[in-house]
Design an enzyme around this catalytic site. Sequence first.
Site, PDB file in Angstrom:
ATOM      1  N   ASP A   8     -21.467   3.556  27.874  1.00  0.00           N
ATOM      2  CA  ASP A   8     -20.602   2.523  28.446  1.00  0.00           C
ATOM      3  C   ASP A   8     -21.280   2.012  29.712  1.00  0.00           C
ATOM      4  O   ASP A   8     -22.450   2.313  29.975  1.00  0.00           O
ATOM      5  CB  ASP A   8     -19.170   3.041  28.664  1.00  0.00           C
ATOM      6  CG  ASP A   8     -19.087   4.078  29.790  1.00  0.00           C
ATOM      7  OD1 ASP A   8     -20.144   4.477  30.342  1.00  0.00           O
ATOM      8  OD2 ASP A   8     -17.961   4.495  30.118  1.00  0.00           O
ATOM      9  N   HIS A   9     -20.545   1.234  30.502  1.00  0.00           N
ATOM     10  CA  HIS A   9     -21.149   0.638  31.704  1.00  0.00           C
ATOM     11  C   HIS A   9     -21.641   1.704  32.684  1.00  0.00           C
ATOM     12  O   HIS A   9     -22.641   1.511  33.358  1.00  0.00           O
ATOM     13  CB  HIS A   9     -20.130  -0.278  32.404  1.00  0.00           C
ATOM     14  CG  HIS A   9     -18.848   0.415  32.719  1.00  0.00           C
ATOM     15  ND1 HIS A   9     -17.910   0.706  31.752  1.00  0.00           N
ATOM     16  CD2 HIS A   9     -18.356   0.904  33.879  1.00  0.00           C
ATOM     17  CE1 HIS A   9     -16.891   1.332  32.317  1.00  0.00           C
ATOM     18  NE2 HIS A   9     -17.141   1.478  33.608  1.00  0.00           N
ATOM     19  N   CYS A  65     -21.592   8.434  29.254  1.00  0.00           N
ATOM     20  CA  CYS A  65     -20.593   7.689  30.025  1.00  0.00           C
ATOM     21  C   CYS A  65     -20.514   8.333  31.409  1.00  0.00           C
ATOM     22  O   CYS A  65     -21.491   8.944  31.856  1.00  0.00           O
ATOM     23  CB  CYS A  65     -19.244   7.639  29.298  1.00  0.00           C
ATOM     24  SG  CYS A  65     -18.397   9.216  29.085  1.00  0.00           S
ATOM     25  N   GLY A  66     -19.389   8.197  32.094  1.00  0.00           N
ATOM     26  CA  GLY A  66     -19.294   8.757  33.439  1.00  0.00           C
ATOM     27  C   GLY A  66     -19.369  10.273  33.425  1.00  0.00           C
ATOM     28  O   GLY A  66     -20.100  10.892  34.192  1.00  0.00           O
ATOM     29  N   THR A  67     -18.605  10.875  32.517  1.00  0.00           N
ATOM     30  CA  THR A  67     -18.546  12.340  32.454  1.00  0.00           C
ATOM     31  C   THR A  67     -18.990  12.897  31.103  1.00  0.00           C
ATOM     32  O   THR A  67     -19.146  14.111  30.969  1.00  0.00           O
ATOM     33  CB  THR A  67     -17.090  12.811  32.654  1.00  0.00           C
ATOM     34  OG1 THR A  67     -16.292  12.211  31.611  1.00  0.00           O
ATOM     35  CG2 THR A  67     -16.552  12.396  34.017  1.00  0.00           C
ATOM     36  N   GLY A  68     -19.112  12.046  30.109  1.00  0.00           N
ATOM     37  CA  GLY A  68     -19.367  12.486  28.729  1.00  0.00           C
ATOM     38  C   GLY A  68     -18.079  12.794  27.981  1.00  0.00           C
ATOM     39  O   GLY A  68     -18.074  12.903  26.756  1.00  0.00           O
ATOM     40  N   GLY A  70     -14.951  11.164  27.670  1.00  0.00           N
ATOM     41  CA  GLY A  70     -14.327  10.144  26.828  1.00  0.00           C
ATOM     42  C   GLY A  70     -15.105   9.971  25.541  1.00  0.00           C
ATOM     43  O   GLY A  70     -14.530   9.890  24.440  1.00  0.00           O
ATOM     44  N   MET A  71     -16.417   9.934  25.661  1.00  0.00           N
ATOM     45  CA  MET A  71     -17.286   9.801  24.497  1.00  0.00           C
ATOM     46  C   MET A  71     -17.057  10.960  23.522  1.00  0.00           C
ATOM     47  O   MET A  71     -16.958  10.769  22.306  1.00  0.00           O
ATOM     48  CB  MET A  71     -18.754   9.785  24.928  1.00  0.00           C
ATOM     49  CG  MET A  71     -19.179   8.538  25.693  1.00  0.00           C
ATOM     50  SD  MET A  71     -19.135   7.092  24.603  1.00  0.00           S
ATOM     51  CE  MET A  71     -20.190   5.958  25.526  1.00  0.00           C
ATOM     52  N   HIS A  98     -24.993  27.615  18.840  1.00  0.00           N
ATOM     53  CA  HIS A  98     -23.722  28.121  18.313  1.00  0.00           C
ATOM     54  C   HIS A  98     -22.916  27.068  17.553  1.00  0.00           C
ATOM     55  O   HIS A  98     -22.242  27.389  16.588  1.00  0.00           O
ATOM     56  CB  HIS A  98     -22.845  28.646  19.458  1.00  0.00           C
ATOM     57  CG  HIS A  98     -23.332  29.937  20.031  1.00  0.00           C
ATOM     58  ND1 HIS A  98     -22.600  30.690  20.916  1.00  0.00           N
ATOM     59  CD2 HIS A  98     -24.507  30.617  19.856  1.00  0.00           C
ATOM     60  CE1 HIS A  98     -23.276  31.773  21.265  1.00  0.00           C
ATOM     61  NE2 HIS A  98     -24.449  31.742  20.648  1.00  0.00           N
ATOM     62  N   ARG A 132     -22.775  34.246  11.874  1.00  0.00           N
ATOM     63  CA  ARG A 132     -21.335  34.164  12.177  1.00  0.00           C
ATOM     64  C   ARG A 132     -20.946  32.756  12.635  1.00  0.00           C
ATOM     65  O   ARG A 132     -19.807  32.327  12.431  1.00  0.00           O
ATOM     66  CB  ARG A 132     -20.940  35.195  13.227  1.00  0.00           C
ATOM     67  CG  ARG A 132     -21.513  34.960  14.607  1.00  0.00           C
ATOM     68  CD  ARG A 132     -21.220  36.123  15.543  1.00  0.00           C
ATOM     69  NE  ARG A 132     -21.583  35.850  16.928  1.00  0.00           N
ATOM     70  CZ  ARG A 132     -22.815  35.942  17.410  1.00  0.00           C
ATOM     71  NH1 ARG A 132     -23.823  36.265  16.610  1.00  0.00           N
ATOM     72  NH2 ARG A 132     -23.061  35.693  18.691  1.00  0.00           N
ATOM     73  N   HIS A 133     -21.890  32.021  13.202  1.00  0.00           N
ATOM     74  CA  HIS A 133     -21.583  30.658  13.663  1.00  0.00           C
ATOM     75  C   HIS A 133     -21.412  29.713  12.479  1.00  0.00           C
ATOM     76  O   HIS A 133     -20.615  28.778  12.538  1.00  0.00           O
ATOM     77  CB  HIS A 133     -22.675  30.166  14.607  1.00  0.00           C
ATOM     78  CG  HIS A 133     -22.845  31.055  15.787  1.00  0.00           C
ATOM     79  ND1 HIS A 133     -21.874  31.189  16.752  1.00  0.00           N
ATOM     80  CD2 HIS A 133     -23.855  31.895  16.133  1.00  0.00           C
ATOM     81  CE1 HIS A 133     -22.281  32.073  17.659  1.00  0.00           C
ATOM     82  NE2 HIS A 133     -23.481  32.514  17.302  1.00  0.00           N
TER      83      HIS A 133
HETATM   84  C1  RB5 Z   1     -15.505   4.742  33.144  1.00  0.00           C
HETATM   85  O1  RB5 Z   1     -15.085   4.433  34.426  1.00  0.00           O
HETATM   86  C2  RB5 Z   1     -15.282   6.212  32.863  1.00  0.00           C
HETATM   87  O2  RB5 Z   1     -13.954   6.480  32.700  1.00  0.00           O
HETATM   88  C3  RB5 Z   1     -16.068   6.605  31.635  1.00  0.00           C
HETATM   89  O3  RB5 Z   1     -17.404   6.319  31.825  1.00  0.00           O
HETATM   90  C4  RB5 Z   1     -16.026   8.071  31.238  1.00  0.00           C
HETATM   91  O4  RB5 Z   1     -16.297   8.891  32.336  1.00  0.00           O
HETATM   92  C5  RB5 Z   1     -14.849   8.517  30.505  1.00  0.00           C
HETATM   93  O5  RB5 Z   1     -14.769   9.645  30.055  1.00  0.00           O
END
Ligand code: RB5
Length: 153
Positions: A8-9, A65-68, A70-71, A98, A132-133
């Site tokens: 994303d952005h 993305c910002g944290t991974g 949401g993706m 695993h 096992r995995h």
């Molecule tokens: C976008 O601002 C942010 O929410 C997105 O990149 C991501 O971190 C969502 O999980």
Amino acid sequence: MLIALGCDHAGFVLKREIIEFLNSLGHKVIDCGCFSSQSCDYPDYAVPVANYVSKGKADRGVLICGTGMGMGIIANKIRGIRAAVCYSDETAKLASEHNKANVLCLGVRTSNADDMKRRIKIWLETQFAGDRHQKRLDKIRYFENKHCKKSIL
Ligand code: RB5
């Protein structure tokens, strides 16, 4: 390998560098966007990447993305996808060893470009431990077959 990549952005700032890194390791990349730093919605890019992998048209997927997170949430709704949000070298290793994760989700707020490259390499090079995995993956597949629609698309 053929790797589908989406961001994303927030992830866009590192997209080019990560594609070049994957190319330097000998992998081909399908760029699923986004294509600018304009604000956008991560599901619009996670779904195409997950679809490529789910349908066997890409070997693996990388989502940024910002944290991974949401993706990872949306990618895991696609049949056959095992998306792992990795925020350390150890989680990247275990995601392959695993969980046989076929999609790696990374965040620009939790890792810099060097962290991402290192974790991508670890994830790609670590072998699934099986045993096992595999039994646990079989249970995930069984659950998918029993409770999830054949295809959501
Ligand atoms: C976008 O601002 C942010 O929410 C997105 O990149 C991501 O971190 C969502 O999980």
